[in-house]
Design a protein around this motif. Structure first.
Motif, PDB file in Angstrom:
ATOM      1  N   HIS A 101       0.818  -1.226   0.000  1.00 19.99           N
ATOM      2  CA  HIS A 101       0.000   0.000   0.000  1.00 19.99           C
ATOM      3  C   HIS A 101       0.849   1.272   0.000  1.00 19.99           C
ATOM      4  O   HIS A 101       0.397   2.333   0.401  1.00 19.99           O
ATOM      5  CB  HIS A 101      -0.958   0.000   1.191  1.00 19.99           C
ATOM      6  N   THR A 102       2.087   1.148  -0.469  1.00 24.21           N
ATOM      7  CA  THR A 102       2.977   2.308  -0.503  1.00 24.21           C
ATOM      8  C   THR A 102       2.692   3.228  -1.690  1.00 24.21           C
ATOM      9  O   THR A 102       2.710   4.438  -1.556  1.00 24.21           O
ATOM     10  CB  THR A 102       4.438   1.839  -0.545  1.00 24.21           C
ATOM     11  N   LEU A 103       2.456   2.663  -2.863  1.00 24.30           N
ATOM     12  CA  LEU A 103       2.193   3.492  -4.040  1.00 24.30           C
ATOM     13  C   LEU A 103       1.008   4.412  -3.754  1.00 24.30           C
ATOM     14  O   LEU A 103      -0.078   3.937  -3.419  1.00 24.30           O
ATOM     15  CB  LEU A 103       1.892   2.616  -5.263  1.00 24.30           C
ATOM     16  N   PRO A 104       1.185   5.710  -3.882  1.00 25.28           N
ATOM     17  CA  PRO A 104       0.078   6.635  -3.575  1.00 25.28           C
ATOM     18  C   PRO A 104      -1.177   6.345  -4.388  1.00 25.28           C
ATOM     19  O   PRO A 104      -2.286   6.567  -3.907  1.00 25.28           O
ATOM     20  CB  PRO A 104       0.661   8.012  -3.924  1.00 25.28           C
ATOM     21  N   GLN A 105      -1.003   5.850  -5.626  1.00 22.24           N
ATOM     22  CA  GLN A 105      -2.170   5.516  -6.436  1.00 22.24           C
ATOM     23  C   GLN A 105      -2.993   4.393  -5.802  1.00 22.24           C
ATOM     24  O   GLN A 105      -4.211   4.329  -5.969  1.00 22.24           O
ATOM     25  CB  GLN A 105      -1.731   5.087  -7.842  1.00 22.24           C
TER      26      GLN A 105
END
Length: 479
Positions: free
Chosen positions: A340-344
């Motif tokens: 869940h790191t990718l801001p998208q």
């Protein structure tokens, strides 16, 4: 853990820190269990212990027991690495009692007072209200004083004694360890600015300074337990310093975007966050490969009997926990963090149980494992054990704690998945969507399983505590 086999005052002080850390570890699990029960049975302890207080105690006990164990681990390894007794040991003992007393007072305030008036009195004497770093202001300053005293002892000893790569890295890291904590101690009226500095403590303090610290412990442990080549572990330690300080700082970007900072933090934060656990795993794999091809082969060529082969690793419980650390760090901090790191992606996962799943596995895999391993090294040294083998309690404790935490992580991941589908994607993140997301069958069952796995973890801790307290007298070890 106390026994007459230890002549170093520094190592004796380390056992104090380890003992208090183990008590706080148990408290962390106990209050986590209370909070998990309250999540599925909201009336549990109603009017006695609020869920928010149980959660505060659970999370803050986690941070504090790890800090105690970190200090203890450094005091344990310093005489071995520097070749001299730790300088300022009397001050170190005094600071231990101040630190321990302060923690007891803070816990009692949380339990007995819980909520204060919306004034400076609350900030200074009850809680600051910042999530995860709720300690009242007086305790904050006390922690800083204790940390500075600890850092002074480390530096004075490192400068006076033999200077190894491990001690040099620890000296540099502990400056950042003490300094970054200050970022969460001042108040700003602008919530975005306040959150900006808050993340420096929540993310950068942990993902930069703690990770480098763990690398130093891993290096020391591998040298101590299997006689790994110092040049190999210290090479990877320096690579880790470069990557972790760089990736940890830039990796903050996946938080920055959501508090109003520029869009370029999307890619920067996402990329560098994923790099943080890699050097630790690389160190562990390289050391084992190098050791297996050279040292282990040479030793076993000279002694082919089965007993000697079993004795190549001189502390099997500690080695098991160090192994769990290498791969638990990669899974918890790396894989589950990258989920869940990718801001998208984080647009949908932020504030769901995905975060809790990542937090549980990351703190356990990256930090708890190696600190428990250091406790076993202390038990070995304290009791004069030449080769420390597994006991039934150590096997049960390790298996149940690890299985329980992994089980909680899976349950929380499923719960987060349901929240993303229902609360965010299907219903558009409305207030009603929040409640609908938590009332579905999959979510409620996941919370039930989280509680069950929490019970398994706590029972595993009881086995671990029993083993740490009694294994010194066990006949299974070689003396």
């Amino acid at each position: 853990m106390a026994n007459n086999h230890i002549t170093s005052e520094s190592k004796q002080l380390a056992t104090w820190y380890f003992t208090f850390a183990a008590v706080l570890f148990g408290a962390q699990l106990l209050f986590g269990l209370v909070a998990a029960i309250q999540y599925v049975m909201p009336g549990f302890l109603y009017g006695i212990l609020d869920f928010s207080i149980a959660r505060i105690l659970h999370i803050n006990a986690l941070v504090v027991w790890m800090v105690f164990a970190m200090f203890g681990a450094v005091y344990w390894l310093l005489p071995d690495e520097t070749g001299i007794e730790t300088v300022g040991i009397k001050i170190g003992k005094l600071l231990f009692w101040i630190f321990a007393a302060a923690i007891v007072v803070v816990v009692l305030v949380y339990l007995l007072i819980q909520v204060g008036p919306a004034s400076d009195t609350t900030i200074w004497f009850i809680t600051e209200g910042r999530e995860y770093i709720e300690a009242p202001r007086w305790a904050d300053w006390g922690i800083v004083v204790v940390a500075l005293g600890f850092v002074a002892n480390l530096f004075l000893t490192g400068i006076k004694g033999k200077q190894t790569g491990i001690v040099t890295v620890l000296m540099a890291d502990m400056i950042a360890f003490a300094g970054l904590y200050l970022a969460g101690m001042f108040f700003t009226d602008n919530i975005s600015v306040d959150q900006y500095w808050w993340w420096w403590v929540i993310h950068l303090w942990v993902e930069a300074t703690w990770e480098v610290y763990v690398g130093a412990l891993a290096a020391y442990g591998l040298i101590t337990m299997i006689g790994a080549h110092r040049k190999v572990v210290e090479m990877w330690l320096w690579i880790e310093v470069a990557m972790l300080f760089g990736s940890g700082i830039l990796g903050l970007g996946h938080h920055y975007f959501w508090i109003g900072t520029p869009e370029y933090w999307w890619e920067i934060g996402a990329l560098f966050s994923a790099l943080e656990p890699l050097p630790l795993v690389a160190m562990f794999i390289h050391v084992l490969y190098d050791w297996g091809k050279t040292q282990g082969a040479e030793m076993n060529a000279e002694h082919t009997d089965e007993d000697h082969v079993k004795s190549v690793i001189n502390n099997k419980p500690a080695f098991t926990w160090f192994t769990l650390n290498a791969f638990g760090n990669f899974l918890g901090a790396g894989i589950w963090g990258f989920f869940h790191t990718l801001p998208q992606v984080n647009l949908y996962t932020h504030g769901t149980q995905f975060t809790s799943a990542h937090g549980h596995l990351a703190f356990f895999g990256a930090y708890a494992t190696i600190l428990v391993g250091m406790m076993y090294l202390a038990v070995q040294g304290t009791n004069g054990i030449k080769v420390m083998n597994h006991t039934k309690a150590s096997i049960w404790g390790t298996s149940m704690i690890t299985g329980g935490v992994v089980g909680m992580t899976v349950a929380l991941t499923i719960a987060g998945y349901v929240q993303v589908l229902v609360s965010r994607a299907q219903m558009g993140a409305t207030w009603a969507a929040y409640f609908d997301g938590q009332s579905g069958l999959w979510f409620t069952q996941a919370m039930d399983w989280r509680l069950i796995m929490g019970v398994v973890t706590f029972l595993g801790f009881l086995f671990l505590a029993k083993d740490l307290l009694t294994t010194g007298k066990s006949p299974v070890h070689e003396r």
